[in-house]
Design a protein around this motif. Sequence first.
Motif, mmCIF file in Angstrom:
data_model
loop_
_atom_site.group_PDB
_atom_site.id
_atom_site.type_symbol
_atom_site.label_atom_id
_atom_site.label_comp_id
_atom_site.label_asym_id
_atom_site.label_seq_id
_atom_site.Cartn_x
_atom_site.Cartn_y
_atom_site.Cartn_z
ATOM 1 N N MET A 1 0.563 -1.118 0.118
ATOM 2 C CA MET A 1 0.124 0.300 -0.073
ATOM 3 C C MET A 1 0.333 1.148 0.203
ATOM 4 S SD MET A 1 -2.799 0.738 1.873
ATOM 5 C CE MET A 1 -3.418 2.911 1.662
ATOM 6 N N ILE A 2 0.739 2.303 -1.147
ATOM 7 C CA ILE A 2 1.463 3.616 -0.657
ATOM 8 C C ILE A 2 -0.187 4.979 -0.555
ATOM 9 C CG2 ILE A 2 0.962 4.412 -2.790
ATOM 10 C CD1 ILE A 2 3.747 4.980 -3.009
ATOM 11 N N GLY A 3 0.578 5.552 0.002
ATOM 12 C CA GLY A 3 -0.604 6.636 0.412
ATOM 13 C C GLY A 3 0.361 7.547 0.728
ATOM 14 N N ALA B 1 4.490 3.704 -7.705
ATOM 15 C CA ALA B 1 3.001 2.128 -7.388
ATOM 16 C C ALA B 1 2.973 2.006 -8.832
ATOM 17 C CB ALA B 1 1.608 3.422 -7.118
ATOM 18 N N ILE C 1 3.362 -3.330 -5.051
ATOM 19 C CA ILE C 1 1.941 -2.131 -4.086
ATOM 20 C C ILE C 1 0.414 -2.033 -5.468
ATOM 21 C CG2 ILE C 1 1.600 0.211 -4.669
ATOM 22 C CD1 ILE C 1 4.725 1.037 -4.231
ATOM 23 N N THR C 2 -0.249 -3.056 -4.551
ATOM 24 C CA THR C 2 -1.359 -3.164 -4.845
ATOM 25 C C THR C 2 -2.664 -2.539 -3.772
ATOM 26 O OG1 THR C 2 -1.660 -4.864 -3.172
ATOM 27 C CG2 THR C 2 -0.759 -5.643 -4.697
ATOM 28 N N ARG C 3 -2.114 -1.787 -3.534
ATOM 29 C CA ARG C 3 -3.665 -0.940 -3.092
ATOM 30 C C ARG C 3 -2.611 1.340 -2.967
ATOM 31 N NH1 ARG C 3 -5.939 -4.529 -4.130
ATOM 32 N NH2 ARG C 3 -7.269 -5.705 -1.807
ATOM 33 N N ILE C 4 -3.504 2.168 -3.682
ATOM 34 C CA ILE C 4 -3.460 2.946 -3.939
ATOM 35 C C ILE C 4 -4.334 3.915 -3.137
ATOM 36 C CG2 ILE C 4 -1.064 2.871 -5.329
ATOM 37 C CD1 ILE C 4 -3.609 4.281 -6.761
ATOM 38 N N ASP C 5 -3.480 4.931 -2.331
ATOM 39 C CA ASP C 5 -4.354 6.238 -1.981
ATOM 40 C C ASP C 5 -3.671 7.424 -2.192
ATOM 41 O OD1 ASP C 5 -6.443 7.773 -0.291
ATOM 42 O OD2 ASP C 5 -5.943 7.243 1.450
#
Length: 71
Positions: free
Chosen positions: A1-3, A19, A25-29
């Motif tokens: 995850m990266i946010g 990302a 990295i499978t989730r981003i915000d």
Amino acid sequence: MIGSMMEPKLSVTAAAHVAAACPCITRIDLDTPDLCAEDPVEGGITCDGPRILLGEGPGLGFREIRNVVWH
């Protein structure tokens, strides 16, 4: 995850490139530039609903940063 929390488009664009380059990295915000009242950056990422689109220009895709004096 990266946010991100309240970073400007400059740093969020760099995070979006990381990302996109890292399959782990499978989730981003990274929608915080949409929450800022003003954005002096022209270019970089754009948000299209839930999609984040990378800029088309070279590097991170920035064309201009208004009110920045370069020395």
